[in-house]
Design an enzyme around this catalytic site. Structure first.
Site, PDB file in Angstrom:
ATOM      1  CG  ASP A 162      -0.158  -0.121   2.541  1.00 27.34           C
ATOM      2  OD1 ASP A 162       1.044  -0.511   2.507  1.00 27.34           O
ATOM      3  OD2 ASP A 162      -0.733   0.185   3.588  1.00 27.34           O
ATOM      4  CD  GLU A 163       5.907   3.034   0.935  1.00 24.58           C
ATOM      5  OE1 GLU A 163       6.799   3.877   1.092  1.00 24.58           O
ATOM      6  OE2 GLU A 163       5.876   1.955   1.569  1.00 24.58           O
ATOM      7  CD1 TRP A 182      13.331  10.150   0.270  1.00 24.82           C
ATOM      8  CD2 TRP A 182      15.248  10.174   1.401  1.00 24.82           C
ATOM      9  NE1 TRP A 182      13.562   8.879   0.731  1.00 24.82           N
ATOM     10  CE2 TRP A 182      14.722   8.865   1.435  1.00 24.82           C
ATOM     11  CE3 TRP A 182      16.452  10.426   2.048  1.00 24.82           C
ATOM     12  CZ2 TRP A 182      15.358   7.806   2.092  1.00 24.82           C
ATOM     13  CZ3 TRP A 182      17.098   9.378   2.702  1.00 24.82           C
ATOM     14  CH2 TRP A 182      16.560   8.087   2.720  1.00 24.82           C
ATOM     15  CD  GLU A 192      11.446  -1.365   1.973  1.00 20.99           C
ATOM     16  OE1 GLU A 192      11.209  -0.187   2.271  1.00 20.99           O
ATOM     17  OE2 GLU A 192      10.580  -2.276   2.026  1.00 20.99           O
ATOM     18  CG  HIS A 212      12.252  -1.006  -2.221  1.00 23.53           C
ATOM     19  ND1 HIS A 212      10.967  -1.424  -2.009  1.00 23.53           N
ATOM     20  CD2 HIS A 212      12.342   0.220  -1.669  1.00 23.53           C
ATOM     21  CE1 HIS A 212      10.319  -0.484  -1.333  1.00 23.53           C
ATOM     22  NE2 HIS A 212      11.123   0.535  -1.125  1.00 23.53           N
TER      23      HIS A 212
END
Length: 934
Positions: free
Chosen positions: A455-456, A520, A732, A753
């Site tokens: 859910d991302e 980021w 990930e 990922h």
């Protein structure tokens, strides 16, 4: 060699799609020369519109992103462009094959479609009838949606794109698709149908109980059909209040939850019938963001390939699970017969756990599709309003006997051309690289996402920041990333200079989402710089320069002018393997150190971008700022002897790789980094920030042997451990699956990922030795690096100028190096001996003698140095094997906690070990041969 010179069909704009989004698209072409050292001295570009042609001439060697030399295109104008080149030797090539493209943009004031829908979030069918009154010369469809849509004309789907128009920051930017639909029209009455679902527009975003709808309002579609008749007149059909709508067979659709389809509700003639609308209701105008739709600038999402089942598994609970042999992204297509009203349920997951479908990592995503049969014989169905990340599909309630031939998997992602590859005879490393490729494929779906299954599925800026160089080698993702960067800049402006952690920024309820976060937010400086370097697209730098400056200025404001960035929300070296499973931010490296290093890097990249764009004053300002940050970094975080105050591998890696230290201090830091990597047993000890650059940092300081040992490690944590566990994508976490086959207990675990796969860029640039020396590979750096554990390595890349490659292979003590340099470029070749060659285009081969290092071993025992033990692979395995044979848990703990540092004997960490284990270790070491080893 000698031979002809030919030119490939040119590219018009940023991609090979048939429609261009601008009136003055840039042109690029590639030349294939049969003559070595070929360079272009000039070119002729011919433009044909209808039967009229015109030619432009340019002097020089420019062949990539050449400015449009003709009058601007008009809406719907179709042109053909071909090129011929003149070499420096005076030889003129034949004309290339022409490339045809059509201006895909509408003129000012031409958009007349209304956004309509049912007024609810439920999937709907929309339709209208219209008349075609004469001979049609051409017809173009412009369509979009706040949601996801597909169009049918007279019952036929008009193109092969899916999940249109894709995901953008809908409140500011919405794209429309353009399609030539001439072949779909017929004289008389025609039916225009639109399938509409919520897609990303109606999804709830956030983590666990924080998930909320972000975009307000129900889905809405808008379409405009422009028909050009042979008599020169034009007619336009648009969505408006005259259209009608009805629920269709799609009962429910969600990106995260899946799709539910009831074939009993399907009217096959809904988009082709001319009968009365019956129970269809009038559409309603839907209030949507006040955004003028713009033409798509990147490739759309498509079904790229289909894969068959490789195994059918009956789980311990008795469920039927099919295995496609590859973790992929998309959906499945089924062909089935059964009674009317019977429902089949399909559940998706990336892994099995204890033999059952491993769904815990999906969190709130159901990833479940349901199909209810019409009962009319053989039925074929696949969803189209969702996607899943999966290798395994659990099938419930299949009617009759199940056959694996009745199900296949659709691989779905943005349709990017493959432009690079890497190969070696080392099977695990080869599979690692394939895992990187598949991870990119699954996560380049409309936007660059973090993961495709739970859910991302969000556009995390940090992930693409570290992966952009690798992505730009493997696929032509320039147009894709330039499109996403438009949303980055829009979101940044709305956030007052802050680059959100995810773009589109749909999780404002998450703490820190709109705070500046190092590594980021730095995507706004790094990604444009990568596009400029790898594709030669200086336009990417020009478009982003203001945003780059804004990001650096925002950090400066937040630090109060301090050159150190030590405040605010920071993720630091996220997912350090030593961090607890549920505290992934607890890294060994100080987060302020990481943030300040990125502050320096962004200031430096901004200065370089300003210089490239001809802005000398900005270049000076940000260069001086980078200098002050660098000085403060060294004064605060380093010692004169070359130690970091945060004595962790990532700290050294960023200082070295970002150019924060030079000379003796850099050399000392490289030595300390080598020491730390060995101390951790050549296991990964870095997280999100350090992992992509640690091999570069080791290589830059003369420790490629240490980088090689780190790369070759198969124990957890390492790049190859997941491969030994059967991974087919990048995980990930290093231990997303534990050695016992259970899933990591943390709440955040994904098996797809791409971020930690960024090491592939080092494989391309350093191991195979293929890298850009000037933007766009106008000059190429070829410098292969021999790794002792490899027999060979090769890489190829379709540069903007043509194919380049670099390969090396051992044959005994002799190594052969093969190099290919495309026309109109030059290469600087540095062989491992240090010999350098400056060459033009062509194919080249060199050989050098490079015997593998000969090893010798002294007698080993409990008093042997720990560093000596770990540097000897056989000795290390003997120690661990002896412990594991008696007590596997003790062996795992010993491997995890021992620091293999010089000056300490093996006896030291064994001081509390049972005597039978110590005796076993001593015997295992004594059994190893001493002296010179073969």
């Amino acid at each position: 060699m000698t031979g002809a010179v030919t030119v490939n069909a040119p590219r018009i704009g940023l991609s090979a799609e048939p429609f261009v989004a601008t009136a003055t698209p840039r042109l690029s072409w590639k030349t294939v020369a049969g003559t070595d050292d070929w360079t272009q001295a000039g070119a002729e570009i011919e433009l044909t519109v209808g039967t009229a042609g015109t030619t432009a001439t340019i002097d020089g060697d420019q062949s990539v992103f050449v400015a449009w030399p003709f009058a601007p295109l008009r809406p719907r104008e179709t042109v053909r462009v071909r090129v011929r080149v003149r070499g420096a030797d005076g030889v003129v090539s034949p004309w290339s094959e022409p490339t045809e493209a059509t201006a895909g943009f509408l003129g000012t004031g031409e958009w007349g479609a209304r956004f309509v829908g049912s007024g609810s979030d439920d999937p709907q069918l929309l339709r209208a009838a219209f008349e075609v009154r004469g001979l049609v010369r051409r017809a173009f469809l412009y369509a979009t949606a706040f949601g996801a849509y597909d169009v049918r004309l007279n019952g036929a789907t008009v193109d092969d794109a899916v999940l249109k128009p894709g995901w953008t920051s809908y409140q500011w930017r919405l794209l429309y698709d353009v399609t030539d639909v001439t072949a779909h029209l017929r004289s008389g009455t025609n039916t225009f149908g639109i399938e509409l679902a919520g897609g990303w527009y109606t999804e709830a975003y956030g983590f666990r109980d924080r998930a909320r709808r972000f975009y307000e309002g129900s889905p809405a579609a808008a379409a405009q059909l422009v028909i050009e008749y042979e008599d020169g007149t034009t007619a336009t059909v648009v969505t408006d209040e005259s259209w009608r709508c009805s629920p269709g067979p799609v009962v429910a659709a969600s990106i995260y939850q899946g799709e539910t389809y009831d074939a009993r509700l399907l009217d096959p003639g809904w988009a082709s019938s001319t009968v009365a609308d019956g129970d269809w209701s009038p559409v309603v105008p839907v209030e949507v963001p006040a955004v003028r739709p713009r033409p798509r600038t990147s490739q759309p999402v498509r079904v790229i390939e289909r894969r068959e089942v490789v195994d059918v598994i009956t789980t311990p609970s008795g469920a039927t699970v099919v295995d496609f042999g590859q973790n992929l992204v998309g959906w499945v297509r089924i062909t089935v017969s059964g009674p009317r009203g019977h429902t089949i349920t399909l559940r998706h997951a990336e892994v099995l756990e204890r033999g059952e479908l491993g769904t815990r990592p999906l969190r709130n995503a159901a990833a479940t599709d349901r199909y209810t049969l019409a009962g009319d014989g053989e039925e074929t169905w696949e969803p189209k309003w969702t996607f899943h990340g999966f290798r395994y599909v659990e099938i419930h309630d299949w009617p009759g006997e199940f056959s694996p031939a009745s199900i296949s998997a659709a691989v779905v992602h943005t349709d990017l051309p493959r432009t690079g590859g890497f190969s070696t005879s080392h099977a695990l490393l080869n599979r690692l690289h394939e895992n990187v490729v598949w991870g990119m494929r699954g996560n380049f779906l409309s936007i660059p996402t973090d993961c495709p299954q739970r859910d991302e599925r969000l556009g995390w800026t940090g992930d693409i920041q570290v992966f952009a160089p690798t992505a730009s080698f493997l696929y032509d993702c320039n147009a894709f990333l330039r499109s996403w960067l438009e949303d980055v800049r829009l979101e940044q402006t709305a956030a007052g200079g802050v680059v959100p952690m995810v773009v589109p920024a749909v999780i404002p309820q998450v703490p820190g989402q709109l705070e500046p976060v190092a590594a980021w937010g730095d995507a706004v400086t790094v990604v444009p710089a990568v596009l400029g370097e790898r594709f030669g697209d200086q336009g990417a730098l020009g478009d982003s320069l203001a945003a780059m400056k804004s990001w650096v200025d925002t950090i400066t404001a937040r630090t109060g002018g301090s050159p150190l960035w030590e405040s605010g929300v920071q993720f630091g070296d996220w997912l350090d393997p030593d961090a607890p499973p549920d505290q992934p931010g607890r890294a060994k490296t100080d987060p302020g150190l990481v943030a300040t290093a990125y502050y320096f890097r962004s200031a430096d990249l901004t200065a370089r971008a300003a210089q490239a764009c001809g802005n000398a004053e900005d270049a000076r300002h940000y260069r001086e700022l980078a200098g002050r940050i660098g000085d403060a970094f060294r004064a605060t975080y380093t010692t004169a002897a070359g130690r970091m105050m945060s004595d962790a591998p990532t700290a050294y890696a960023v200082a070295i790789a970002f150019g924060l230290v030079e000379g003796e201090r850099k050399a000392a830091m490289g030595e300390r980094l080598r020491h730390l990597v060995r101390a951790y047993g050549y296991h990964i000890a870095t997280g999100f920030v350090g992992t992509p650059i640690i091999c570069d940092a080791l290589t830059a300081t003369g420790h490629v042997d240490t980088a090689a040992r780190l790369l070759a490690q198969t124990e957890s944590p390492s790049w190859l451990y997941p491969v030994t566990m059967g991974a087919t994508t990048i995980w990930e976490r290093w231990d997303s699956m534990l050695e016992d086959g259970s899933i990591n207990p943390g709440q955040m675990t994904s098996f797809n990922h791409y971020a930690l796969g960024a090491v592939a860029d080092w494989l391309h640039r350093v191991v195979a030795g293929l890298a850009p020396l000037e933007p766009g590979y106008r000059r190429i750096r070829i410098a292969p690096t021999l790794l002792d554990f490899l027999d060979d390595a090769s890489a190829w890349h379709e540069t903007p100028y043509g194919r380049a490659s670099s390969a090396w292979r051992r044959d005994g003590e002799v190594v052969r190096f093969d190099v290919e340099v495309p026309a109109n470029t030059r290469a600087r070749v540095r062989l491992p001996s240090g010999v350098e060659h400056e060459v033009g285009s062509g194919s080249y081969t060199w050989t050098e003698r490079h015997p593998r290092p000969r090893r010798s071993r002294a007698e080993l025992g409990l008093d042997s140095d720990l560093a000596t033990i770990v540097d000897d692979r056989e000795a290390y395995r003997a120690v661990l094997g002896a412990i594991s044979a008696i007590d596997p848990d003790r062996a795992a703990a010993f491997r995890r906690t021992t620091r293999w540092t010089p000056g300490r004997s093996l006896r030291d960490p064994l001081s509390h070990t049972p005597l039978d284990v110590v005796d076993a270790i001593e015997k295992a070491l004594a059994a190893l041969p001493a002296g010179e080893l073969s």
